[in-house]
Design a protein around this motif. Structure first.
Motif, short mmCIF file in Angstrom:
data_model
loop_
_atom_site.label_atom_id
_atom_site.label_comp_id
_atom_site.label_asym_id
_atom_site.label_seq_id
_atom_site.Cartn_x
_atom_site.Cartn_y
_atom_site.Cartn_z
N UNK A 105 0.82 -1.21 0.00
CA UNK A 105 0.00 0.00 0.00
C UNK A 105 0.85 1.26 0.00
N UNK A 106 2.02 1.18 0.63
CA UNK A 106 2.88 2.36 0.75
C UNK A 106 3.30 2.92 -0.61
N UNK A 107 3.49 2.04 -1.58
CA UNK A 107 3.93 2.51 -2.90
C UNK A 107 2.89 3.41 -3.53
N UNK A 108 1.63 3.01 -3.45
CA UNK A 108 0.57 3.84 -4.02
C UNK A 108 0.30 5.07 -3.16
N UNK A 109 0.50 4.96 -1.85
CA UNK A 109 0.32 6.13 -1.00
C UNK A 109 1.40 7.18 -1.25
N UNK A 110 2.57 6.76 -1.66
CA UNK A 110 3.60 7.72 -2.06
C UNK A 110 3.17 8.49 -3.30
N UNK A 111 2.41 7.81 -4.19
CA UNK A 111 1.83 8.52 -5.34
C UNK A 111 0.89 9.63 -4.87
N UNK A 112 0.11 9.32 -3.82
CA UNK A 112 -0.87 10.28 -3.32
C UNK A 112 -0.17 11.44 -2.62
N UNK A 113 0.69 11.14 -1.66
CA UNK A 113 1.31 12.20 -0.86
C UNK A 113 2.42 12.92 -1.61
N UNK A 114 3.08 12.24 -2.54
CA UNK A 114 4.20 12.85 -3.24
C UNK A 114 3.84 13.50 -4.56
#
Length: 210
Positions: free
Chosen positions: A119-128
């Motif tokens: 999940x962290x990989x896609x959340x980096x898309x969101x936050x970054x």
């Protein structure tokens, strides 16, 4: 690991950064101010028989002043819309929001990866990537600029929305210029000509009579 575990992790992380779930663990919205809403969604696919899942992140901004007019004039916000799907005024895969402007998705190994790590990989898309885009785009001017510059969009969305975002800023000459393509499609008897005639009638009544 099950696919549902990955999206459950994403759901918790999206809530933590201020999004609310719209309909499922795949789609989320964020208040950006009066009449403007940020949107993120996640799509996955895998080859038959493969344990590797590919998950892509999408981001967009919905301008209610645009979408409500199109629905009122045309009967739906995109051809064939069933009233259930969320339609952002401008949206794209987050990879097109980076300088590289390329499709971006992340592999998930359902047999080996931990749900939180995946999940962290896609959340980096969101936050970054996505959050900065949403904030930058949260105005009529921002939506207009994104409609013009962001790659990977659906062309039919741009055709109807760009004249409206200009008109909402009072830039009627630019709006009129961008209506010319719609008029050409009507003249060419496009299969969408009846829809575009309704759109033009609504547009001209509200804006071009000013």
């Amino acid at each position: 690991m099950k696919k549902s575990e990955v999206f459950k992790e994403i759901a918790g992380a999206m809530k933590a950064v201020g999004f609310r779930r719209r309909a499922s663990n795949y789609e989320y919205v964020l208040d950006l101010g009066p009449g403007l809403e940020g949107w993120c969604s996640f799509a996955d696919h895998a080859k038959r028989g493969s344990s590797n899942l590919l998950v892509a992140t999408f981001a967009g901004v919905r301008c209610s002043a645009v979408e409500e007019r199109i629905a009122r004039w045309c009967g739906d916000v995109v051809p064939g819309w069933d009233g259930r799907s969320y339609v952002a005024t401008v949206s794209a895969n987050v990879g097109y929001l980076r300088p590289e402007a390329q499709w971006l998705e992340h592999p998930v190994d359902l047999t080996g990866d931990a749900p939180a790590e995946s999940a962290q990989r896609n959340m980096q898309d969101v936050t970054g990537i996505a959050l900065e885009f949403l904030r930058r785009t949260a105005s009529y001017q921002g939506v207009t600029q994104a409609l013009i510059t962001v790659k990977g969009q659906m062309p039919d969305r741009q055709i109807e929305r760009l004249p409206l975002t200009y008109a909402l800023q009072g830039e009627y000459e630019k709006a009129h210029h961008h209506l010319s393509y719609i008029r050409k499609l009507v003249d060419d008897e496009s299969y969408l000509a009846p829809r575009y005639l309704r759109y033009l009638a609504g547009f001209e009544e509200e804006f071009l009579s000013i």
